[in-house]
Design an enzyme around this catalytic site. Structure first.
Site, PDB file in Angstrom:
ATOM      1  N   PRO A  17     -11.307   6.450  -2.125  1.00  0.00           N
ATOM      2  CA  PRO A  17     -10.792   5.216  -1.549  1.00  0.00           C
ATOM      3  C   PRO A  17     -11.409   3.960  -2.145  1.00  0.00           C
ATOM      4  CG  PRO A  17     -12.178   6.398   0.026  1.00  0.00           C
ATOM      5  CD  PRO A  17     -11.975   7.301  -1.141  1.00  0.00           C
ATOM      6  N   HIS A  20     -13.558  18.983   8.697  1.00  0.00           N
ATOM      7  CA  HIS A  20     -14.717  18.147   8.420  1.00  0.00           C
ATOM      8  C   HIS A  20     -14.834  16.990   9.401  1.00  0.00           C
ATOM      9  CE1 HIS A  20     -15.434  20.416   4.788  1.00  0.00           C
ATOM     10  NE2 HIS A  20     -14.178  20.241   4.440  1.00  0.00           N
ATOM     11  N   ARG A  33     -17.445  15.112   1.994  1.00  0.00           N
ATOM     12  CA  ARG A  33     -18.668  14.969   1.186  1.00  0.00           C
ATOM     13  C   ARG A  33     -19.758  14.133   1.856  1.00  0.00           C
ATOM     14  NH1 ARG A  33     -15.378  13.981  -4.456  1.00  0.00           N
ATOM     15  NH2 ARG A  33     -13.996  15.720  -4.106  1.00  0.00           N
ATOM     16  N   ARG A  63     -20.429   8.804 -14.972  1.00  0.00           N
ATOM     17  CA  ARG A  63     -19.094   9.254 -14.559  1.00  0.00           C
ATOM     18  C   ARG A  63     -18.140   9.089 -15.719  1.00  0.00           C
ATOM     19  NH1 ARG A  63     -19.896   5.968  -9.493  1.00  0.00           N
ATOM     20  NH2 ARG A  63     -21.752   7.166  -9.895  1.00  0.00           N
TER      21      ARG A  63
END
Length: 290
Positions: A2, A98, A118, A275
């Site tokens: 997001p 979750h 996560r 990344r």
DNA sequence: CATAGATCCTGTATGC
DNA sequence: TGCATACAGGATCTAT
């Protein structure tokens, strides 16, 4: 993951519900914390702070959401992190796998749930402080700059700050204290559109190029927002659990080896800041010496 | 102070 | 088949 458009989709979904059910008339009656990590910076117990409180509306800056509480100068603050979801579901629905936090309201058929695979995201409460323009924002958000869709964003000052940084331009785009709401996906998309290599030093970019870059950030975010945001899997969803479809419109991110839509060169993936960065090696020329 | 890098976390994909 | 490893990355903390 997001970023601003996805968080805005969530905000507007929450706000639509808040208006529809007149949430300010329904006090929070119950808060269940199912995972301690989902509560951030908890000086005061989340349950203690929220039970009995009433939500006014839903605000956002960058990737932060907050729900000011009636008559308390504080707010429920949320950050979705990598995989957080805010869901509005009937109280009788089975728990999500979750599910981390459940917030139930007196007299409402749906409850607010925070689910997060996560656990990089979280909810917290925060005192509201003046934002310098007649509004308020939570203390945890005070260091976050205005975002590209904020009408009060000072473009000149932002351009100046970007160009004053002694770092690579992509790093600046990801710095939430300079211009907020941008993550890895929209940074790569905006850089591709602006034909700028993310490793170029921010201070080497002409003013006009930075203005253009911000305009590309705005455009790509508006387009993504119009399509309900980007989602690669079921991790990012709106408050009703459905996905946006901007993923099919991405022109750089995640397209390693596929032809650049401008020049046909294969999109390249590079490691950057631990990344991936996706870019066109032909349209986005690297600096002479990294 | 500014900047760079490590770290947290879990599910999925890939390699041997 | 099964185990190990890589990868996804926003924000925060630590180190330089």
């Amino acid at each position: 993951m997001p970023e601003l458009p996805e968080v805005e989709v969530v905000r507007s979904g929450l706000q639509a519900w808040a208006s529809e059910v007149q949430v300010a008339e329904h006090p929070i009656e119950r808060v269940d914390v199912l995972h301690p990590r989902a509560v951030r910076r908890a000086e005061v117990d989340l349950r203690t702070h929220l039970v009995g409180a009433r939500v006014r509306w839903v605000s956002r800056r960058g990737k932060y959401l907050w729900l000011p509480l009636v008559g308390s100068d504080s707010a429920l603050v949320a950050h979705l992190g990598m995989s957080g979801q805010l869901l509005l579901v009937p109280v009788e629905s089975p728990d999500e796998r979750h599910l981390r936090i459940r917030i139930r309201f007196e007299g409402l058929t749906r409850e607010l749930r925070f689910a997060d695979q996560r656990t990089f995201g979280g909810l917290m409460t925060g005192a509201l402080i003046p934002d310098g323009s007649g509004g308020h924002l939570p203390e945890q958000v005070a260091h976050i700059a205005r975002d590209p869709l904020d009408p009060l964003l000072d473009l000149d000052a932002t351009v100046h700050r970007i160009r004053s940084k002694d770092v690579q331009i992509k790093r600046v785009l990801l710095d939430q204290a300079v211009l907020s709401g941008i993550g890895n996906i929209y940074a790569d998309e905006a850089l591709w559109r602006a034909r700028i290599h993310g490793r170029r030093p921010a201070r080497s970019l002409p003013r006009a190029e930075v203005v253009g870059l911000i305009e590309h950030v705005r455009q790509v975010m508006r387009q993504a927002l119009a399509q309900g945001g980007t989602s690669f899997d079921a991790l990012y969803v709106n408050v009703n659990g459905s996905s946006g479809y901007f993923e099919r419109s991405l022109q750089a991110y995640g397209r390693e080896g596929e032809p650049c839509e401008r020049c046909g060169s294969p999109i390249r993936r590079e490691r950057f800041m631990n990344r991936s960065s996706y870019l066109c090696p032909r349209c986005q020329r690297p600096p002479r010496r990294r």
